[in-house]
Structure formats: C-alpha cells, structure tokens
Scaffold this active site. Sequence first.
Site, PDB file in Angstrom:
ATOM      1  N   SER A 157      -8.951 -14.984 -12.671  1.00  0.00           N
ATOM      2  CA  SER A 157      -7.975 -15.893 -13.283  1.00  0.00           C
ATOM      3  C   SER A 157      -8.609 -16.914 -14.211  1.00  0.00           C
ATOM      4  O   SER A 157      -8.316 -18.111 -14.152  1.00  0.00           O
ATOM      5  CB  SER A 157      -7.132 -16.602 -12.213  1.00  0.00           C
ATOM      6  OG  SER A 157      -6.413 -15.660 -11.472  1.00  0.00           O
ATOM      7  N   ASP A 202      -1.873 -17.808  -9.478  1.00  0.00           N
ATOM      8  CA  ASP A 202      -3.131 -18.255 -10.068  1.00  0.00           C
ATOM      9  C   ASP A 202      -3.100 -19.742 -10.394  1.00  0.00           C
ATOM     10  O   ASP A 202      -4.035 -20.494 -10.096  1.00  0.00           O
ATOM     11  CB  ASP A 202      -3.430 -17.460 -11.345  1.00  0.00           C
ATOM     12  CG  ASP A 202      -3.484 -15.965 -11.099  1.00  0.00           C
ATOM     13  OD1 ASP A 202      -3.600 -15.567  -9.924  1.00  0.00           O
ATOM     14  OD2 ASP A 202      -3.396 -15.202 -12.075  1.00  0.00           O
TER      15      ASP A 202
END
Length: 522
Positions: A157, A202
């Site tokens: 991420s 995320d």
Amino acid sequence: MHLVPEYTNLDSSYEQPAAVADRFSQLRDAFTKRFGDAPELISRAPGRVNLIGEHIDYEGYGVLPMAIKQDTVVAIRKGGTKLTISNMSDEYPVVEYDTDPKQEVDLSNRTWATYFLCAYKASGVFEMLDARKETAPDPVGLQIMVHGIVPTGSGLSSSAAIVCSCMLALVGSYGLSADRAEVAEWAAKAENYVGVASGGMDQAISMMAMMGVAMLVDFNPVRATDVVLPAGCTFVLANSMATSEKAAGAHKRFNMRVVECRLAAAMLAVALGATKEKAVEIKTLKDVEPFVTEKFGAGNVLAHAANAVREHLHSGLYTHEEIETSLGASLEKIFADSAMALKVVSYAKEVGGFKLHDRAQHVYEEAGRVHTFKGVCDSESETPESKLALVGALMEASHASCDKLYECSCPELNQLVVAAKAAGALGARLTDVDSFMTKVKATYYDAMIKAHEQLLMAHPSASRLLVQRAVSTNELEIEFSLVVNGGGYKPLLDMDGRVKEDALGEIMFASKPASGAAILRI
C-alpha cells in the site's frame, strides 16, 4: 473523535527514532536546498500488511491489518505560486500544477505526483471541508518534497501511504483539525479518484494504527479496534519480485471478483426470500445478512451465511442466462451505471460465466476467520504457544481459500508457502488487495535470513509475490532459506540485474506493528 496527532519529536512515531533521524535531516536539507527555506512541517503515513481478511473489505467485512515501519514522509511549506511537487529521489521528476482545487486530473498523463493532486483537490482536503460545510482556505502556492520507503508495487500500500501523508501535510499546512477516520475515508476517495480501486482498509490502518498492536478495521463507518498479537511477534516480509499486469487485465481478475460477489449476493438473496427487485439492488455479500438472519435466526450470521451458500448456490459456472432468469433482469441493466462491470460481463461470456458459490463461500468464511483470529489473540485462557499454533492454522486456512475458492494465488505463491513451512513457519498465506497473477515472470533470489527470533508464520503476497513471516522472539539464531528444491525458487541473486545484494533490505525486511500517520513539527 480521535484527531490526527501532532508531535514535536520522532519518539512518538518510531520505535527506534535514532535510526530514522538522519533520514529526516537529509529531507530537511534537500528541501531547503531546493526551495530556499526549511519546511513548515513533515507528515508521515506508513504502509501496511494485511494479516488476515483477504478480498472482503469491499464486501463490507472487517479486516485485520497492521502498519509497517516503512512509510512515506512529506515536507511542505507555503510558497511560490503553484503546487510544486518534488521528490528526494532523482528517479521522480519535479511536477507543477496550478493551485485551483477544481482543476481536472488528466489520468492519461498520470505521474507519481498525481497522488498529491488528488489529495489536494476535489476528492481530497477541499471536498472534505465542503462536506463539513466549512469554508475552504484560499488556494496558495505550496512547495512539497516527498520521500517514500514503502516498496512500490509490492502489495504494501505505497499508494495509500503517499495519499494519506499528502493529506496530512495539507491539513497541517492549512492549520486544520481532522479526525483520523475522517481523513482515512477521504483518502480512500482520493485514491479512487486517481484510478486505484480501494476498499478502505489501506487508508484506515495507515491513519489509525498504533505502535505494537494490529487493528481490526471495520467499515461503514470506518472504525478500528486494537488487537494485541502474541508476545514477541515480528513480521518479516520478502518480495519474490514476480510481476503482475494488474491494470491491463483487471476485468479478468480483481474486477471480475467484485462482479461475481455482487451477483452471488443477489442470487443468494433471492434464494433466501428476497424479491427480484430487491435482490438486484444489493451491492455486497454483507447486505444479504438480514435475509440470512430471517431464514436461520439469531446466532453466528457468518456461519449461517456460509451454510446458505452451500445449500443454495451450486458450484461451477453460472451462465448469463441462468442469472438473468433468476433475477428477472439483464446483466447489462443491473450494471448499467458501471463501465467497469459491463466490461467484466462481456468478458465472462468468453469464459462461460461466473463462479458464484466459491467466491461467496470464501468471503463469508474469511470474514469469520478474521473474528476468530481476534478472539485467539484476546483469549486469556490460551497459552502463548497455543495462540501461535491457532493463528498459524488460520493463516493456512486463509491461503487455501484464496487459492482454491477465490483463485487469487498462483503456483509461485503456493511454492513459496511450502518453502516457508519447510523453514519452520507455523502458518503461511498470501496477502494483498489485488493478488491475481497472470503472465508471471519470476525473479529468483537466495533469501538467507539470520534472526534472533524463531520463525512463526509466513504470508506470501502477490501483485509482486510478497512474503511475510511473523517470528516469536527467543535466544536462538536460526538460518532459513526460501528455496524450493526443484520447484523453481533457486539462489539466483543478480540473475537479471533486478535484485542486487545491497537492495535485499528493500525486498526482505522485518517489521513489528508500527504507529500510524502523524504530523511532525520537528
């Protein structure tokens, strides 16, 4: 309400602040050299690894990630007449934008700096203020320098880290106050705006993480609950460097699964008594829960839902005609508002249809594993050793489901799981938001590790086949290698120049649960 934290030292954000002090000094020096003055503040946001809960956040279910120590930092000050976005790395050129927050984002000419622009404009800070009914600040010139050490394209991420850090830089520079969950939600929208699909996990863990604990992240609204992992756990992540052509083939993989899940939800709802009109409006498998409860009564709704899948959805492919007959509407009508989904519908005709049973069974059972994982970690009756064994078994079950039911693994990942187990792991699984693999070209490397901690679990991830390993501290020094004899993983370091010995720290590293995003005035 939990406001975005502001600190005047590194100690509150880093377990080993002395180890990162030089990095911040270099950032300040580089910023001053480029712009003629020091930054007003520096923001930071970490990457993340998902411990369990794969491909369920976009179906409305909670996940259990942790932040990692690798992060993206953004130095900022007001100055100039444009948005001038630079990077400490010469690999990324300086990009300038006008200060108009309503300017269009040209995704056909997307650059690394587009992430900042989307954090800045309509789907970022300015739209967040508009939703609050607050007057936005007057646009001014901003000078920005970014430095990220979250490996790009590795499933950790990096995109969420840069968007969250950019948003915090703007929040701090404009003197705003913001709730961490609020920023996470708007950062997810900003990332969607830049063209990256995101279920919200995320950004949530990047913003809301706390040092030393993982988080159960739930959605609608975003909220996080601390999960204390078994004592001494550290996570070692290793990247096999295999690649996936994600964007070009999304309609065959990630987007295909999203459509299959929605169709599974609609078909299951009809089977449980919903009208056809109501069923076609259902968006996620979580939306089916009221029908499950009505049918099976109170209790473990996820277990009931998984049983309903086995009872009412058949295995194998569902054709377009079978689905349309059951739902009383064409797939083109159901997905009329989504060009992405219509592309999937067209592609599905080429492959014979959709796999609804397997996708739904994975989602419901994986959502159940998330809560079981938390229950094990929270248990006061289990010994540390039994906790490790139990969470290892959950990792194993998760990987098997991802491989067989959701079909988001690949031979290379499966081999890597076997290798990790052979090296002493108690559990192993893939982990990534978009872990579908096609046209994989593996880059092999010798991954010898010396650790003063006993290996606990390994989590291979895809998009670039990431492996994580959780290790429990003891005084033994153990060497282990990710080598599958005869299975393709061989010690071919520097085989094609992509993996250098001095870069091994970027493709294999350890991380305990790290702290979340913050504004640093240092």
